[in-house]
Motif scaffolding. Structure first.
Motif, short mmCIF file in Angstrom:
data_model
loop_
_atom_site.label_atom_id
_atom_site.label_comp_id
_atom_site.label_asym_id
_atom_site.label_seq_id
_atom_site.Cartn_x
_atom_site.Cartn_y
_atom_site.Cartn_z
N LYS A 125 0.67 -1.25 -0.13
CA LYS A 125 -0.21 0.00 0.01
C LYS A 125 0.78 1.27 0.02
O LYS A 125 0.50 2.00 -0.78
CB LYS A 125 -1.10 0.06 1.16
CG LYS A 125 -2.01 -1.23 1.07
CD LYS A 125 -2.67 -1.00 2.64
CE LYS A 125 -3.97 -2.11 2.51
NZ LYS A 125 -3.37 -3.59 2.70
N ILE B 19 -8.83 6.77 7.12
CA ILE B 19 -8.93 5.59 7.33
C ILE B 19 -7.54 5.26 7.49
O ILE B 19 -6.50 5.77 6.53
CB ILE B 19 -9.39 4.65 6.32
CG1 ILE B 19 -9.61 3.28 6.57
CG2 ILE B 19 -9.10 4.97 4.86
CD1 ILE B 19 -10.41 2.26 5.51
N LEU C 270 -0.35 -5.39 5.96
CA LEU C 270 -1.39 -6.23 6.16
C LEU C 270 -2.42 -6.44 5.07
O LEU C 270 -2.37 -5.60 4.34
CB LEU C 270 -1.89 -6.02 7.49
CG LEU C 270 -1.09 -6.19 8.62
CD1 LEU C 270 -1.68 -5.93 9.84
CD2 LEU C 270 -0.31 -7.98 8.69
N SER C 271 -3.07 -7.53 5.03
CA SER C 271 -4.41 -7.54 4.35
C SER C 271 -5.78 -8.02 4.77
O SER C 271 -5.47 -8.17 6.14
CB SER C 271 -4.10 -8.53 3.19
OG SER C 271 -3.82 -9.93 3.59
N GLY D 265 -8.22 -6.50 5.71
CA GLY D 265 -9.24 -5.80 6.66
C GLY D 265 -8.53 -5.63 8.02
O GLY D 265 -8.66 -5.07 8.69
N LYS E 64 -22.82 -1.11 1.61
CA LYS E 64 -21.48 -0.51 1.14
C LYS E 64 -21.03 -1.52 0.09
O LYS E 64 -20.95 -2.66 0.76
CB LYS E 64 -20.43 0.30 2.25
CG LYS E 64 -19.07 0.67 1.53
CD LYS E 64 -17.95 0.87 2.64
CE LYS E 64 -16.55 1.14 2.21
NZ LYS E 64 -15.92 1.85 3.22
N ASP F 121 -8.80 -3.56 -6.17
CA ASP F 121 -9.95 -3.27 -5.07
C ASP F 121 -10.23 -1.85 -5.46
O ASP F 121 -9.44 -0.95 -5.41
CB ASP F 121 -9.45 -3.32 -3.81
CG ASP F 121 -9.41 -4.74 -3.33
OD1 ASP F 121 -9.85 -5.89 -4.16
OD2 ASP F 121 -8.82 -5.21 -2.14
#
Ligand code: ADP
Length: 553
Positions: A92, A144, A150-151, A153, A187, A307
């Protein structure tokens, strides 16, 4: 130890073709179950290290990356399902830096699809400055915080007050999109599959089906602590109390096929074709950001999961790019999508070789293949077709230009040549008769040799933009469609040329901008108006009928 094996289907010179040995796949503990079962179904056999030579396999598929030594020691006929260096895309923090760099280098106008992002702790002060500016507004936004590595969530928190920000390791803090598209008040985000068959020259395909992943509690900004309302990861929502309940509009579970969402939107007057084109563009621009820094390596490919979150004005936002996107099958939606997806990946990365080496000809009568051939025909799904700018597959080496046809709106995949089934592809893309085999074998041999040397060069992790021999297939036009995969890059003759040898990103951006303004003209000419669509959609949410369906498909 067995004897060294030739690539499946290659006989001796001037010999009539013999029944080819089955292609062999190699696995380890991390190889997804669906990959193994699809390969077996397609007539492949599993590598057995005890009875077979160490090199006696054609494809090695696993979840984590391969060590560089594996890439270096690859035989010309072997393929790996990972490309070295793709973490630039899939971490990320790296992705945020890459896209920010592209905003600086090519103007902010193109790279508007990533929410404002800061990498912490390095950019903490910049974040605080932005946060303070935001707090002066009457209705300050939300943020956020996501751990960089990490993945699923894990470790994510949403906050409005900086006192609620806590992090130990590198993380990204991103503007929280607080106006997501809601379906029945839930959502969702989209999992889009992109297969990069080469980073040099960049060759990328998008899958025309995907997943929609829903939160399982109604979206509510007053409760930022509910992961079930704010995070759309299936790994989280599968264990939510409402997972099995029949929820408003979305029903049970937490997934739809992408085509279902697009039909849902289309019925409500939304221009799903425009949304799809924006998603394709977002994928191209993201890959272009990373490609120049990715080392050259032959005989490998990368299946990526993008995503994408769509907001309530139908703007797609890129949240992240996933390495080894999940191939587990937890529900019927997963099953129906992922088997097909893997079939098509194999067809994409091995299909052309199968034709040249004669697997297809020798295997078509097997029962397993019969099953495979009987799968529903491709390119007929309800997703609107990318090439708005259609690429008609012709070998450029033969001096044929790509034919590009603009379309004001999607007429459905079946109506376009870019989406035609494999059987009706241009003759030069296929090798159909055995008389062509000797010539094809010679071509394959020289290609394999070149591939081998190109694979060896990857050892030095030479940046794609540095000088070096072009890959063996650099003059060949990639197939416009394989199964449900559609070529998104290169997308015309100019981008094809700009991506050979060295990636001319500037030239490609220029092309993209030209096409975008052409598209905008088409949209303006046909009287489309996203705000109008939005009004119609919102009207529907409030229980009114939309005044009119703005676009007919
Ligand atoms: P992970 O790798 O942990 O899945 P993601 O970046 O995909 O991390 O985020 C997880 C989920 O959080 C997404 O599926 C989405 O529902 C939500 N999310 C992430 N970033 C944002 C954002 N900027 N705005 C709104 N929702 C977001």
């Amino acid at each position: 130890m067995g004897t060294k094996r030739k690539p499946a289907g290659l006989g001796e010179d001037n010999e009539p073709p013999r029944a080819s040995p089955k292609p062999v796949f190699r696995v380890d503990d991390t190889t997804p179950e669906v990959v193994q079962s699809v390969l077996l179904e397609r007539g492949w056999s599993r590598f057995n290290g005890r009875s077979q030579d160490g090199d006696d396999w054609d494809l090695y598929w696993r979840t984590p990356p391969f060590p560089v030594t594996k890439h270096v020691s690859l035989q010309p006929w072997q393929q790996l399902n990972h490309h070295p260096g793709t973490s630039r895309l899939t971490r990320k923090d790296d992705l945020a830096k890459l896209l920010r760099h592209m905003q600086g280098a090519h103007g902010a106008g193109l790279y508007t699809f990533i929410p404002l992002t800061f990498v912490l702790p390095n950019e903490y002060h910049k974040f605080v400055a932005e946060y303070s500016r935001e707090m002066l507004r009457t209705n300050p936004g939300y943020w956020i915080c996501k751990p960089a590595e990490l993945s699923r969530g894990r470790g994510i928190s949403i906050f409005r007050d900086i006192r609620d920000l806590a992090f130990d390791d590198t993380c990204v803090v991103q503007k929280y999109i607080c106006n997501p598209l809601l379906v029945g008040h839930y959502k969702c985000d989209l999992r889009i599959y992109v297969c990069v068959t080469a980073f040099q020259p960049l060759t990328a395909y998008i899958y025309q089906e995907g997943l929609v992943r829903f939160a399982t509690e109604k979206f509510d900004l007053r409760n930022l602590r509910s992961d079930y309302a704010h995070l759309t990861n299936s790994s989280i929502n599968r264990s939510g109390p409402s997972y099995g309940a029949c929820k408003e509009v979305i029903g049970r579970g937490c997934k739809w096929l992408l085509s279902r969402l697009f039909s849902y939107l289309r019925l409500r007057g939304v221009d799903d074709g425009l949304l799809w084109r924006q998603i394709c563009r977002l994928a191209i621009l993201t890959l272009l950001a990373a490609a120049p820094g990715i080392p050259t390596a032959a005989n490998c490919f990368e299946l990526l999961g993008f995503d994408v979150l769509v907001d309530d004005s139908f703007k797609p936002w890129l949240l992240e790019v996933n390495y080894s996107p999940a191939l587990t099958q937890h529900c019927t939606t997963d099953v129906s999508l992922k088997r097909e997806l893997i079939h098509d990946v194999i067809e994409l990365v091995h299909g052309a070789g199968a034709h040249v080496w004669g697997w297809a000809g020798n295997r078509t009568s097997s029962a397993e293949d019969q099953g495979h051939r009987d799968r529903p025909s491709k390119g007929r799904g309800p997703l609107p077709c990318w090439p708005h700018l259609q690429v008609v597959g012709r070998a450029l080496s033969q001096g044929e230009p790509f034919a590009i046809r603009g379309r004001a709106r999607g007429t459905g995949p079946q109506a376009t040549q870019a989406c035609m089934p494999r059987e009706s592809m241009p003759e030069q893309d296929r090798l159909s008769t055995w008389t062509e085999l000797p010539r094809a074998k010679a071509r394959v041999r020289s290609r394999l040799t070149q591939r081998k040397s190109s694979a060896l060069q990857s050892h030095s992790c030479r940046p794609a933009s540095s000088p070096g021999p072009p890959p063996s297939n650099s003059s060949e036009c990639p197939k416009p469609q394989v199964g449900n995969f559609i070529l998104i890059f290169p997308f015309n003759k100019a981008t094809f040329q700009a991506s050979r040898k060295r990636l001319n990103v500037k030239g490609i951006m220029h092309e993209l901008q030209k096409f975008m303004s052409k598209q905008e003209c088409l949209v303006a000419e046909s009287g489309m108006d996203t705000r109008g669509t939005l009004r119609a959609f919102k009207g529907l949410h409030m229980g009114h009928r939309p005044r009119e369906l703005l676009y007919s498909h």
